[in-house]
Design an enzyme around this catalytic site. Sequence first.
Site, PDB file in Angstrom:
ATOM      1  N   GLY A  59     -12.174 -26.022  15.384  1.00 14.70           N
ATOM      2  CA  GLY A  59     -10.911 -26.993  15.018  1.00 14.70           C
ATOM      3  C   GLY A  59     -10.810 -27.200  13.516  1.00 14.70           C
ATOM      4  O   GLY A  59     -11.780 -27.301  13.141  1.00 14.70           O
ATOM      5  N   TYR A  87     -16.265 -26.958  14.814  1.00 18.48           N
ATOM      6  CA  TYR A  87     -15.962 -28.265  15.235  1.00 18.48           C
ATOM      7  C   TYR A  87     -16.628 -28.607  16.656  1.00 18.48           C
ATOM      8  O   TYR A  87     -17.034 -29.762  16.991  1.00 18.48           O
ATOM      9  CB  TYR A  87     -14.499 -28.268  15.458  1.00 18.48           C
ATOM     10  CG  TYR A  87     -14.087 -29.604  15.906  1.00 18.48           C
ATOM     11  CD1 TYR A  87     -13.665 -30.673  14.769  1.00 18.48           C
ATOM     12  CD2 TYR A  87     -13.736 -30.011  17.248  1.00 18.48           C
ATOM     13  CE1 TYR A  87     -13.237 -31.988  15.207  1.00 18.48           C
ATOM     14  CE2 TYR A  87     -13.230 -31.374  17.408  1.00 18.48           C
ATOM     15  CZ  TYR A  87     -13.055 -32.137  16.547  1.00 18.48           C
ATOM     16  OH  TYR A  87     -12.671 -33.620  16.784  1.00 18.48           O
ATOM     17  N   HIS A 176     -18.759 -18.984  12.993  1.00 16.50           N
ATOM     18  CA  HIS A 176     -17.715 -18.535  14.121  1.00 16.50           C
ATOM     19  C   HIS A 176     -18.316 -16.997  14.556  1.00 16.50           C
ATOM     20  O   HIS A 176     -18.318 -15.921  13.910  1.00 16.50           O
ATOM     21  CB  HIS A 176     -16.384 -18.232  13.555  1.00 16.50           C
ATOM     22  CG  HIS A 176     -15.758 -19.475  13.453  1.00 16.50           C
ATOM     23  ND1 HIS A 176     -14.997 -20.159  14.433  1.00 16.50           N
ATOM     24  CD2 HIS A 176     -15.764 -20.497  12.420  1.00 16.50           C
ATOM     25  CE1 HIS A 176     -14.511 -21.334  14.003  1.00 16.50           C
ATOM     26  NE2 HIS A 176     -14.806 -21.400  12.870  1.00 16.50           N
ATOM     27  N   GLU A 178     -17.369 -15.207  16.923  1.00 13.17           N
ATOM     28  CA  GLU A 178     -16.001 -14.423  17.637  1.00 13.17           C
ATOM     29  C   GLU A 178     -15.366 -13.486  16.448  1.00 13.17           C
ATOM     30  O   GLU A 178     -14.663 -12.552  16.806  1.00 13.17           O
ATOM     31  CB  GLU A 178     -14.970 -15.287  18.338  1.00 13.17           C
ATOM     32  CG  GLU A 178     -14.243 -16.018  17.440  1.00 13.17           C
ATOM     33  CD  GLU A 178     -15.077 -17.642  17.289  1.00 13.17           C
ATOM     34  OE1 GLU A 178     -14.432 -18.584  16.779  1.00 13.17           O
ATOM     35  OE2 GLU A 178     -16.164 -17.545  17.477  1.00 13.17           O
ATOM     36  N   VAL A 232       4.670  -0.833  26.729  1.00 12.84           N
ATOM     37  CA  VAL A 232       3.476  -1.060  27.727  1.00 12.84           C
ATOM     38  C   VAL A 232       3.379  -2.298  28.823  1.00 12.84           C
ATOM     39  O   VAL A 232       3.166  -1.902  29.679  1.00 12.84           O
ATOM     40  CB  VAL A 232       2.229  -1.379  26.830  1.00 12.84           C
ATOM     41  CG1 VAL A 232       1.181  -1.219  27.626  1.00 12.84           C
ATOM     42  CG2 VAL A 232       2.048  -0.120  25.753  1.00 12.84           C
ATOM     43  N   ASP A 233       4.014  -3.315  28.370  1.00 10.32           N
ATOM     44  CA  ASP A 233       3.744  -4.416  29.185  1.00 10.32           C
ATOM     45  C   ASP A 233       4.800  -4.406  30.531  1.00 10.32           C
ATOM     46  O   ASP A 233       4.311  -4.587  31.514  1.00 10.32           O
ATOM     47  CB  ASP A 233       4.280  -5.792  28.592  1.00 10.32           C
ATOM     48  CG  ASP A 233       3.292  -5.895  27.080  1.00 10.32           C
ATOM     49  OD1 ASP A 233       2.358  -5.543  27.075  1.00 10.32           O
ATOM     50  OD2 ASP A 233       3.779  -6.824  26.274  1.00 10.32           O
ATOM     51  N   SER A 235       6.111  -1.642  31.399  1.00 10.66           N
ATOM     52  CA  SER A 235       5.869  -0.367  32.203  1.00 10.66           C
ATOM     53  C   SER A 235       4.527  -0.822  33.057  1.00 10.66           C
ATOM     54  O   SER A 235       4.927  -0.118  34.256  1.00 10.66           O
ATOM     55  CB  SER A 235       5.408   0.729  31.230  1.00 10.66           C
ATOM     56  OG  SER A 235       6.605   1.078  30.415  1.00 10.66           O
ATOM     57  N   LYS A 375      -3.491  -7.816  25.874  1.00 16.02           N
ATOM     58  CA  LYS A 375      -2.900  -6.326  25.559  1.00 16.02           C
ATOM     59  C   LYS A 375      -3.830  -5.030  25.801  1.00 16.02           C
ATOM     60  O   LYS A 375      -3.611  -4.296  26.627  1.00 16.02           O
ATOM     61  CB  LYS A 375      -2.458  -6.253  24.040  1.00 16.02           C
ATOM     62  CG  LYS A 375      -1.475  -5.000  24.030  1.00 16.02           C
ATOM     63  CD  LYS A 375      -0.169  -5.062  24.618  1.00 16.02           C
ATOM     64  CE  LYS A 375       0.811  -4.846  23.582  1.00 16.02           C
ATOM     65  NZ  LYS A 375       2.053  -4.860  24.265  1.00 16.02           N
TER      66      LYS A 375
END
Length: 519
Positions: A59, A87, A176, A178, A232-233, A235, A375
């Site tokens: 953060g 953080y 980090h 990630e 895509v979403d 469908s 997604k």
Amino acid sequence: MSDKSHARLLIIDFGSQVTQLIARRLRELNVYCEIHPYQNVTMDMVNAMAPKAIIFSGGPDSVTRDGSPRVPQEIFDYGVPILGICYGQQVMMHQLGGKVESGHGTAEFGRAYVTETQKLDLLEGWYQDGDEQVWMSHGDHVSEIAPGFEVYGTSPNAPYAITADTKRHFYAVQFHPEVHHTPNGAKLYEQFVKLAGFAGDWTMGAYREEMISKLKEQVGDKKVICALSGGVDSSVAAALLHEAIGDQLTCVFVDHGLLRKDEAKEVVGMFRDNMNLHVIHADESDLFLGELEGQSDPETKRKIIGKLFIDVFQKYADEIDGAEYLAQGTLYPDVIESVSFSGGPSVTIKSHHNVGGLPEKMGLKLVEPLRELFKDEVRALGHELGLPASFIGRHPFPGPGLAIRCPGKITRAKLEILREADAIYIDQIRKHGLYDEIWQAFVAILPVRTVGVMGDGRTYDYACALRAVTSVDGMTADYYPFTHEFLGETATRIINEVKGINRCTYDITSKPPGTIEWE
């Protein structure tokens, strides 16, 4: 929240711009996790969620500032493994009796290298080639670790880069893990969830079965309408709902005249003919193009399209007797981003959500079968449901369609030119086997004409710009490095085959400072 058939991990968000990446890394390990802003985290909420482990995100604030973000002190007595990042590390140290200081000379931003000081189970697989590369982003620094913690790694500007209280399974890192700039970060998360005892059973096969059961329970014998765009979403949402409730679902495909070549035929054909869904093909292209005539401001275009979409969708929905639910392809990033971390308004980069405002206006209840998914998980679910790979892997297509790829005034003639050029460009990308390497690719027709020579004659036609970008989530993007041979071949085809274009350019702007779309 998901039901408790899967062990959960709670991510407490302190405002880092990369908190979503933590969740993505965990989902890739088949671990179910949820992100919650720190100000929403109470012990009642924690007890209700019953997480098997907790992660504190990074953060922008400073724990040395009065009133800066904290967690409930009782969370440290909850009895589950905790991982603090940047953080999050500083919060752990501060609340558990250590010290954090601000000051010059200790900030660290960018690539750094951590040296191992003693073995730690969390870091199994690290230090194979000496010091480990990580990504730092901190102004404050831990100056004294909390009682019970020991140091397991240091960097030149972070003497407490990795600390842990192994008895309580508390781990804290200054970097980090990630981000992709920490190459072995995924291994750290893998070890953390392993130490916490996660089974890794969050799969799309399991999600499919659970969600079908939930949808049957939620909807009962009522009818559902779904705005089907062919993306895509929507469908995947439609296919999942159809599997759950069958003929109780009606899809409305609004054709606003701003679609790509043959798109309406492909979408309606797949869902109506191949999957036996009830699809209303609402051809309202004359209405949309009539309202857009003479409009050149991009935000005005978006607002016109958004309003008309709602009006048209409501017109067709009113013809469906007994509909009580509206299905939306809301994804987890939409849910996260709708909860403002600071409580303040977000800057408007662009507007227009296809069905924004519809549920309240129409008195419908929402059903959002994808709201827990990212997604890539939606694509995996699409595979589970048997949707064709060509649909699952489609590049994103904006709600306003070709309107925002046609800067300046929109005309039917320009749209036809744009459709033909875009179809050739995508054909070229597929022919060269590049489609799946690219996040999004399209042609924009420019509001200028240029002089050209074809044969023995002079031409005065439109110029177009080719755009292709790579991205992970659309938040940032870089242009795709086509070869000059590809660009030359593609430009030649477009100019030779599309009447109305005599010049092609390639857009090499990244995001930021540009956007992916032109408007």
